[in-house]
Design an enzyme around this catalytic site. Structure first.
Site, PDB file in Angstrom:
ATOM      1  N   ASN A  96      31.515  34.990  48.239  1.00  6.99           N
ATOM      2  CA  ASN A  96      31.532  36.329  48.845  1.00  6.99           C
ATOM      3  C   ASN A  96      30.141  36.945  48.927  1.00  6.99           C
ATOM      4  OD1 ASN A  96      31.516  36.478  46.015  1.00  6.99           O
ATOM      5  ND2 ASN A  96      32.363  38.547  46.023  1.00  6.99           N
ATOM      6  N   ASP A 306      35.426  36.351  35.559  1.00  6.85           N
ATOM      7  CA  ASP A 306      35.481  36.937  36.900  1.00  6.85           C
ATOM      8  C   ASP A 306      34.331  37.919  37.095  1.00  6.85           C
ATOM      9  OD1 ASP A 306      36.708  36.718  39.375  1.00  6.85           O
ATOM     10  OD2 ASP A 306      37.967  38.481  39.082  1.00  6.85           O
ATOM     11  N   GLY A 325      35.897  45.417  40.532  1.00 11.38           N
ATOM     12  CA  GLY A 325      35.100  44.430  39.816  1.00 11.38           C
ATOM     13  C   GLY A 325      34.432  44.943  38.561  1.00 11.38           C
TER      14      GLY A 325
END
Length: 417
Positions: A96, A306, A325
């Site tokens: 991404n 993550d 996030g």
């Protein structure tokens, strides 16, 4: 690189020295001797650290660095530095970026940019071109360049036929397809778990059903195609049940859970702190208990930080508009080690290697030194000074963690905090 590691307790069931406290002599990056006491006539650098433990280097199956395109969030160089100081010797990096990593040249760029680093960067290519979900990316070409999996990061594949084609095509060369578990039409504009808490604080909910429906769909397609599927960052009790049943049917499926989904619930959002805005959202204590049980019985194959650095402009704004996030590399070991035993924590931090084509190197004479160095007993409050990432968006700030990382030995290099 030549070093002598003194009085280190080895945590590695695949080593003959598991649970023993020994000296480890490393010459030119290879382990040349392991013994109770090793002399140092050549005057090599000695590593003597309080309550030193060593294990095989750790692996993270889902990290994000901004480069190319979002260098203000994190560069590859600083991201790999963060990983090294957090005990990780290999990380799988998502696609991404801007532009999205979806071609042979893009994968080659990531490989060349990181080639001499102590930490091995494993590129994950986009599953669809530009991660827009409408056309398969160049999966075989990216595999040839070194891609280890294919994933449109946190973007569901809405078209079931696209998922079918991806699994069928990738199976021709053993490619690993990753599918984000969220049904877009059901998740809608939800920004947190749909529950009594979302109702009480007035935020739109993203129900567990959205995740579970997508997983059920993907498992049906997987059974039909006989492909190879990884489901990243599951978050609900029902998801664990679905994957457990699929494994009992011998489907080739693995899954991960984000470490923060093991420690925090949707109740943490009552303060509207956007560091707690993540995808999948934080769920309930019942979900956490099921996820932990899934890790203990092997239903969930691996954990991930993550790690997702985001600059302050995307976090210090109204909750609805903040990006999803949290960073997590720096807090990963201390967070996990506060839930599990040291042995289980190390197991979870190394378990995903085989699925992502990472070589496992037991701590044995003659093997390359690929080591994480840590103290599992020290407790501390995680704070901004513990953050190496350029972005500081951590939900672990002020959280008490157990276990500190000293660094790594990897790729004939020593990194110490």
């Amino acid at each position: 690189m030549n070093v002598l590691v003194k009085s280190a307790t080895i945590v590695d069931p695949k080593s003959d020295f598991h649970n023993q406290t020994v000296d480890i002599l490393i010459e030119k990056g290879l382990i040349s001797q392991i013994s109770k006491r090793i002399q140092n006539p050549k005057n090599y650098k000695e590593i003597k650290l309080d309550n030193l433990h060593v294990s095989q280097g750790w692996f993270d199956s889902s990290v994000n660095f901004g480069e190319p395109g979002y260098e203000e969030r994190e560069t590859i160089e600083n991201g790999l530095k963060t990983a090294a100081h957090s005990g990780f010797t290999s990380v799988a990096v998502n696609s991404n970026t801007n532009p999205v990593i979806d071609s042979y040249a893009d994968i080659s760029f990531l490989k060349s940019k990181s080639s001499k680093n102590a930490v091995q960067l494993l590129p994950i290519g986009a599953l669809t071109k530009h991660s827009n979900g409408t056309e398969l990316a160049e999966l075989f070409d990216m595999t040839s360049a070194g891609a280890v999996a294919f994933y449109d990061y946190q973007k569901p594949i809405d078209n079931p036929n696209m998922m079918k084609l991806a699994l069928q095509y990738a199976s021709n060369f053993g490619g690993l397809v990753c599918s984000f578990p969220q049904e877009s039409k059901i998740s809608g504009l939800g920004v947190m778990n749909e529950n009594v808490t979302s109702t009480s604080i007035g935020l739109k909910g993203n129900p567990s059903l959205a995740e579970e429906l997508q997983i059920a769909r993907d498992l049906f397609i997987l059974e039909y195609t006989e492909g190879k599927l990884h489901i990243p960052t599951i978050s609900t009790a029902k998801s664990v049940e679905l994957i457990r049943a699929a494994k009992q049917k011998k489907l080739d499926v693995t899954c991960s859970v984000a470490i923060h989904n093991l420690l925090f619930t949707d109740d943490n959002l009552t303060s509207f702190d956007t560091n707690f805005k993540v995808l999948p959202p934080l769920r309930t204590q019942n979900d956490i208990d099921a996820l932990i049980d899934g890790l203990k019985d092997g239903t969930i194959d691996m954990v991930t930080s993550d790690h997702n650095p985001l600059d302050i402009e995307h976090k210090k704004i109204e909750f609805d508009y903040a990006k999803y996030g949290t960073i997590g590399l720096e807090s990963a070991f201390g967070a996990l080690n506060s839930i599990f035993t040291v042995k289980k924590t190390v197991e979870l931090l190394t378990k995903g290697k085989e699925r992502f084509k990472v070589e496992s190197t037991p701590i044995s004479v003659g093997n390359e030194a690929n080591l994480a160095l840590f103290n599992p007993n020290e407790t501390y409050n995680f704070s901004l000074k513990n953050i190496i990432s350029t972005s500081k968006n951590s939900m672990f700030i002020d959280k008490e963690l157990k276990g500190t990382v000293y660094g790594i030995i990897s790729n004939n290099q020593l990194t110490l905090n």
